[in-house]
Design a protein around this motif. Structure first.
Motif, short mmCIF file in Angstrom:
data_model
loop_
_atom_site.label_atom_id
_atom_site.label_comp_id
_atom_site.label_asym_id
_atom_site.label_seq_id
_atom_site.Cartn_x
_atom_site.Cartn_y
_atom_site.Cartn_z
N UNK A 1 28.23 -90.60 -82.70
CA UNK A 1 27.70 -91.50 -83.73
C UNK A 1 26.47 -92.29 -83.30
N UNK A 2 26.19 -92.38 -82.00
CA UNK A 2 24.97 -93.06 -81.57
C UNK A 2 24.94 -94.51 -82.01
N UNK A 3 24.01 -94.84 -82.90
CA UNK A 3 23.86 -96.22 -83.36
C UNK A 3 24.78 -96.56 -84.51
N UNK A 4 25.49 -95.59 -85.06
CA UNK A 4 26.45 -95.87 -86.12
C UNK A 4 25.88 -96.04 -87.50
N UNK A 5 24.58 -95.81 -87.68
CA UNK A 5 23.97 -96.04 -89.00
C UNK A 5 24.45 -95.03 -90.03
N UNK A 6 24.67 -93.78 -89.63
CA UNK A 6 25.10 -92.77 -90.59
C UNK A 6 26.53 -93.02 -91.07
N UNK A 7 27.53 -93.16 -90.19
CA UNK A 7 28.89 -93.39 -90.69
C UNK A 7 29.03 -94.68 -91.47
N UNK A 8 28.28 -95.71 -91.12
CA UNK A 8 28.35 -96.95 -91.90
C UNK A 8 27.71 -96.77 -93.27
N UNK A 9 26.70 -95.90 -93.35
CA UNK A 9 26.12 -95.58 -94.66
C UNK A 9 27.16 -94.88 -95.53
N UNK A 10 27.97 -93.99 -94.93
CA UNK A 10 29.03 -93.33 -95.69
C UNK A 10 29.94 -94.35 -96.36
N UNK A 11 30.30 -95.40 -95.63
CA UNK A 11 31.18 -96.42 -96.19
C UNK A 11 30.52 -97.13 -97.37
N UNK A 12 29.24 -97.42 -97.28
CA UNK A 12 28.53 -98.07 -98.39
C UNK A 12 28.49 -97.15 -99.61
N UNK A 13 28.19 -95.88 -99.38
CA UNK A 13 28.09 -94.95 -100.50
C UNK A 13 29.46 -94.72 -101.15
N UNK A 14 30.50 -94.66 -100.33
CA UNK A 14 31.84 -94.50 -100.89
C UNK A 14 32.21 -95.68 -101.76
N UNK A 15 31.87 -96.88 -101.29
CA UNK A 15 32.17 -98.08 -102.08
C UNK A 15 31.43 -98.05 -103.41
N UNK B 1 28.75 -96.22 -77.05
CA UNK B 1 29.98 -96.87 -77.45
C UNK B 1 29.83 -98.38 -77.42
N UNK B 2 29.19 -98.91 -76.38
CA UNK B 2 28.98 -100.36 -76.29
C UNK B 2 28.14 -100.87 -77.46
N UNK B 3 27.12 -100.10 -77.83
CA UNK B 3 26.29 -100.50 -78.98
C UNK B 3 27.11 -100.47 -80.27
N UNK B 4 27.89 -99.41 -80.45
CA UNK B 4 28.72 -99.30 -81.64
C UNK B 4 29.74 -100.43 -81.72
N UNK B 5 30.37 -100.72 -80.58
CA UNK B 5 31.41 -101.74 -80.56
C UNK B 5 30.86 -103.13 -80.84
N UNK B 6 29.56 -103.33 -80.59
CA UNK B 6 28.95 -104.64 -80.80
C UNK B 6 28.43 -104.84 -82.23
N UNK B 7 28.50 -103.81 -83.06
CA UNK B 7 28.05 -103.94 -84.44
C UNK B 7 28.97 -104.90 -85.20
N UNK B 8 28.45 -105.57 -86.23
CA UNK B 8 29.31 -106.44 -87.04
C UNK B 8 30.47 -105.63 -87.62
N UNK B 9 31.66 -106.21 -87.66
CA UNK B 9 32.81 -105.48 -88.23
C UNK B 9 32.54 -105.06 -89.67
N UNK B 10 33.08 -103.91 -90.03
CA UNK B 10 32.98 -103.42 -91.40
C UNK B 10 34.33 -102.88 -91.81
N UNK B 11 34.82 -103.20 -93.00
CA UNK B 11 36.12 -102.70 -93.44
C UNK B 11 36.16 -101.17 -93.41
N UNK B 12 37.21 -100.63 -92.80
CA UNK B 12 37.37 -99.18 -92.76
C UNK B 12 36.61 -98.49 -91.66
N UNK B 13 35.96 -99.25 -90.77
CA UNK B 13 35.12 -98.67 -89.72
C UNK B 13 35.78 -98.89 -88.36
N UNK B 14 36.09 -97.78 -87.67
CA UNK B 14 36.71 -97.83 -86.34
C UNK B 14 35.84 -97.11 -85.34
N UNK B 15 35.74 -97.68 -84.15
CA UNK B 15 34.91 -97.11 -83.09
C UNK B 15 35.79 -96.72 -81.92
#
Length: 228
Positions: A67-81, A99-113
């Motif tokens: 997932x790298x920076x996590x921008x794509x999977x977090x976009x999926x959550x926005x589009x699903x909503x 992983x450290x970068x992903x884990x430091x992202x602001x929490x998002x409902x339904x998003x697990x790292x």
């Protein structure tokens, strides 16, 4: 541009080096959201490939690989909503820095790292409805590519979609010019290396197992798709 005639499997991206500059690496992660929004084409892939298989009556589970920076999977959550469907996303990356970068992202409902390989999840007996990846295929050796596809088949109950760059003579100079405004990161250098390492659609068709379909996506993209 004769150097684009064949894949340059020996080229190494700076981000893949364990001793790369951590400041430039984090800058690269931050810039991924903008660059992927322009070049990765996931909004179209979501609408055409992923959204049609999502359930309207239960929560869909999606695994995003590398997932790298996590921008794509977090976009999926926005589009699903926005589409009114329930989605849970697990983002995995084996690289401790990602992983450290992903884990430091602001929490998002339904998003697990998780820091993990797909093989780890297969061994656990994990199951998902959809498996995705962005810009992972060109990083892999032939053995690792085969393993990823085998694991994807085991993990994805309905759909696996791996999206990557397509190596083209036009895409290389276009990316070179378009990324000049991205200083102090690996975006431009590694992006050009990625293009040199990436497959053309016919090359990918020649190496993937039965059951996988390769689709060209304009501009300069290749989708590798498997349906459960």
């Amino acid at each position: 541009m004769g150097f684009l005639t064949r894949r340059d499997e020996q080229a190494t991206e700076q981000m893949d080096r364990p001793d790369c500059d951590p400041v430039l690496l984090n800058n690269t992660y931050r810039q991924f959201r903008l660059i992927n929004a322009v070049v990765a084409g996931w909004r179209r892939t979501w609408a055409r490939q992923i959204r049609p298989v999502l359930s309207t009556s239960r929560t869909t589970r999606l695994l995003d690989v590398g997932s790298g920076a996590g921008d794509i999977p977090r976009a999926f959550l926005r589009w699903a909503a926005r589409d009114g469907v329930a989605l849970e996303v697990t983002a995995i990356d084996p690289d401790e820095r990602a992983h450290a970068y992903l884990a430091a992202l602001p929490p998002a409902p339904g998003f697990t790292v998780r820091r993990a390989h797909t093989a780890d999840l297969v061994a656990e007996g994990a199951e998902y409805d959809v498996v995705t990846s962005n810009h992972v295929l060109h990083h892999l050796s032939a053995t690792d590519l085969a393993s990823l596809l085998t694991d994807s088949e085991a993990l994805a109950g309905r759909l696996a979609v791996h999206s990557d760059i397509a190596r083209t003579r036009l895409g290389y100079p276009a990316f070179s010019v378009a990324t000049l405004p991205f200083p102090r990161s690996f975006i431009r250098e590694d992006g050009l290396t990625s293009i040199r390492r990436s497959y053309r659609p016919e090359e990918l068709r020649a190496v993937v197992p039965a059951g996988w379909r390769v689709e060209a996506q304009r501009p300069f993209r290749t989708l590798l798709i498997h349906r459960g």
